[in-house]
Write an enzyme that holds these catalytic residues in place. Structure first.
Site, PDB file in Angstrom:
ATOM      1  N   ASN A 195       0.810  -0.932  -0.331  1.00 43.11           N
ATOM      2  CA  ASN A 195      -0.147   0.022   0.469  1.00 43.11           C
ATOM      3  C   ASN A 195       0.710   1.428   0.022  1.00 43.11           C
ATOM      4  OD1 ASN A 195      -1.841   2.228   0.461  1.00 43.11           O
ATOM      5  ND2 ASN A 195      -2.343   1.116   1.969  1.00 43.11           N
TER       6      ASN A 195
ATOM      7  N   LYS B  84       0.325   4.322  -0.353  1.00 46.88           N
ATOM      8  CA  LYS B  84      -0.703   5.542   0.503  1.00 46.88           C
ATOM      9  C   LYS B  84       0.255   7.246  -0.403  1.00 46.88           C
ATOM     10  CE  LYS B  84      -0.360   3.212   4.922  1.00 46.88           C
ATOM     11  NZ  LYS B  84      -0.103   3.348   6.672  1.00 46.88           N
TER      12      LYS B  84
ATOM     13  N   HIS C  86      -9.345   1.037   4.613  1.00 47.66           N
ATOM     14  CA  HIS C  86      -8.025   1.144   5.656  1.00 47.66           C
ATOM     15  C   HIS C  86      -8.588   1.977   6.803  1.00 47.66           C
ATOM     16  CE1 HIS C  86      -4.105   2.386   6.461  1.00 47.66           C
ATOM     17  NE2 HIS C  86      -3.567   1.635   6.131  1.00 47.66           N
TER      18      HIS C  86
ATOM     19  N   GLU D  82      -6.408   4.410   7.516  1.00 49.05           N
ATOM     20  CA  GLU D  82      -6.042   6.225   7.140  1.00 49.05           C
ATOM     21  C   GLU D  82      -7.644   6.817   6.837  1.00 49.05           C
ATOM     22  OE1 GLU D  82      -3.064   5.548   6.081  1.00 49.05           O
ATOM     23  OE2 GLU D  82      -1.914   4.651   7.690  1.00 49.05           O
TER      24      GLU D  82
ATOM     25  N   GLU E  19      -5.525  -4.469  10.601  1.00 50.18           N
ATOM     26  CA  GLU E  19      -4.309  -3.939  10.581  1.00 50.18           C
ATOM     27  C   GLU E  19      -4.768  -2.739  11.769  1.00 50.18           C
ATOM     28  OE1 GLU E  19      -2.775  -2.206   6.368  1.00 50.18           O
ATOM     29  OE2 GLU E  19      -3.887  -1.536   7.573  1.00 50.18           O
TER      30      GLU E  19
ATOM     31  N   GLY F 208       3.026   1.936  11.075  1.00 50.43           N
ATOM     32  CA  GLY F 208       3.715   3.242  10.600  1.00 50.43           C
ATOM     33  C   GLY F 208       4.872   3.739  11.826  1.00 50.43           C
TER      34      GLY F 208
ATOM     35  N   SER G 252       3.403  -1.839  10.142  1.00 45.45           N
ATOM     36  CA  SER G 252       4.691  -2.460  10.601  1.00 45.45           C
ATOM     37  C   SER G 252       5.449  -3.842  10.087  1.00 45.45           C
ATOM     38  CB  SER G 252       5.611  -1.958  12.238  1.00 45.45           C
ATOM     39  OG  SER G 252       4.811  -0.938  12.467  1.00 45.45           O
TER      40      SER G 252
HETATM   41  P1  13P Z   1       3.050  -0.318   7.535  1.00 44.81           P
HETATM   42  O1  13P Z   1       3.644  -0.971   7.061  1.00 44.81           O
HETATM   43  O2  13P Z   1       3.660   1.207   7.407  1.00 44.81           O
HETATM   44  O3  13P Z   1       3.775   0.056   9.208  1.00 44.81           O
HETATM   45  O4  13P Z   1       2.036  -0.001   7.074  1.00 44.81           O
HETATM   46  C1  13P Z   1       0.299  -0.745   7.536  1.00 44.81           C
HETATM   47  C2  13P Z   1      -0.644   0.088   6.653  1.00 44.81           C
HETATM   48  O5  13P Z   1      -0.654   0.593   6.372  1.00 44.81           O
HETATM   49  C3  13P Z   1      -0.760  -1.421   4.895  1.00 44.81           C
HETATM   50  O6  13P Z   1      -1.709  -0.689   4.546  1.00 44.81           O
END
Ligand code: 13P
Length: 253
Positions: free
Chosen positions: A9, A11, A98, A100, A170, A176, A216
């Site tokens: 992803n 982003k 997601h 976010e 997740e 992150g 992560s």
């Molecule tokens: P990270 O791997 O950067 O923690 O992000 C995970 C994520 O949100 C994938 O959709």
């Protein structure tokens, strides 16, 4: 057979040029190194979909995903992207729900239910994201919370529709942050989610469902996570932006 999937992803990262460079590195590595039982997905910004799709079209195990889609099929919705537009780029997956998007765009389980249905109608595979905040984890209600996300967004589907959905667990506190859920924590949740799916759709569909872990995930912890019986791959953020790291995660199976 349950599909093993590693999805990146990206982003809000990469210009078109940077994205094409990354996708072309991954395409070469996948072509040279991939063991054939893993499906690889690149979740790019919308503007990359078509070009990355063309670049990867001859690599059978490599697919492209959008990171979201509209709840509308067409019409006066400035700035939105519909499932049929995504499908027309050659993308075959779409990330839905997601954390976010839930947090910054107030997406509700009900809206996500609509998105999942539209995606399936357009022949896109939804990667449905779920996961709890640190507060909810600490209150001990995380399994109930995440199960409710699945109930409210997916339990209206038919068995046939559900058999096409990929789930990504997740935990928000692991995204992150560098803090990964331990393989035991992740396995416990994945097992609970599979049982929850079985309670509605039966054992066969639950057994076949791919449930990915995200948060992560990196080359140093992917193997331990992917070795768990109910973890079928990963949804990778930061580490999907570096071709070598992403490929090492893919090869962690
Ligand atoms: P990270 O791997 O950067 O923690 O992000 C995970 C994520 O949100 C994938 O959709």
């Amino acid at each position: 057979m349950r599909k093993k999937i590693v999805a990146g992803n990206w982003k809000l990262n990469n210009t078109l040029e940077e994205g094409l460079k990354l996708a072309s590195e991954i395409t070469n590595m996948v072509t040279d190194e991939l063991r054939d039982e893993v499906t690889v997905v690149l979740g790019t910004p919308y503007i990359h979909l078509s070009a990355v799709g063309k670049l990867t079209e001859n690599v059978e195990k490599l697919h492209v995903a959008a990171q979201d889609c509209s709840t509308h099929e067409s019409g006066a919705y400035t700035g939105e992207i519909s499932v049929s537009m995504i499908q027309s780029t050659g993308a075959s997956y779409v990330i839905i729900g997601h954390s976010e998007r839930r947090e910054y765009h107030n997406e509700t389980n009900e809206q996500l239910a609509t998105k999942v249905e539209l995606a399936l109608k357009a022949d896109l595979t939804p990667i449905f994201c779920c996961g709890e905040s640190l507060n909810i984890r600490e209150s001990g209600k995380h399994e109930r919370f995440v199960s409710a996300q699945i109930t409210e967004s997916l339990f209206h589907l038919t068995e046939e529709q559900m058999s096409k959905v990929v789930i990504a667990y997740e935990p928000i506190w692991a995204i992150g942050t560098g803090v990964t859920a331990s393989s035991d924590q992740a396995q416990e949740m994945h097992k609970a989610l599979r049982a929850h799916i079985a309670s509605k759709f039966g054992n066969t569909i639950a057994d076949e469902a791919s449930i990915l872990y995200g948060g992560s995930c990196k080359p140093t912890n992917a193997n331990e996570l992917f070795s768990q019986p109910d973890i079928d791959g990963g949804l990778i953020g930061g580490a999907s932006l570096k071709s070598r790291d992403f490929m090492d995660i893919i090869n962690s199976f």
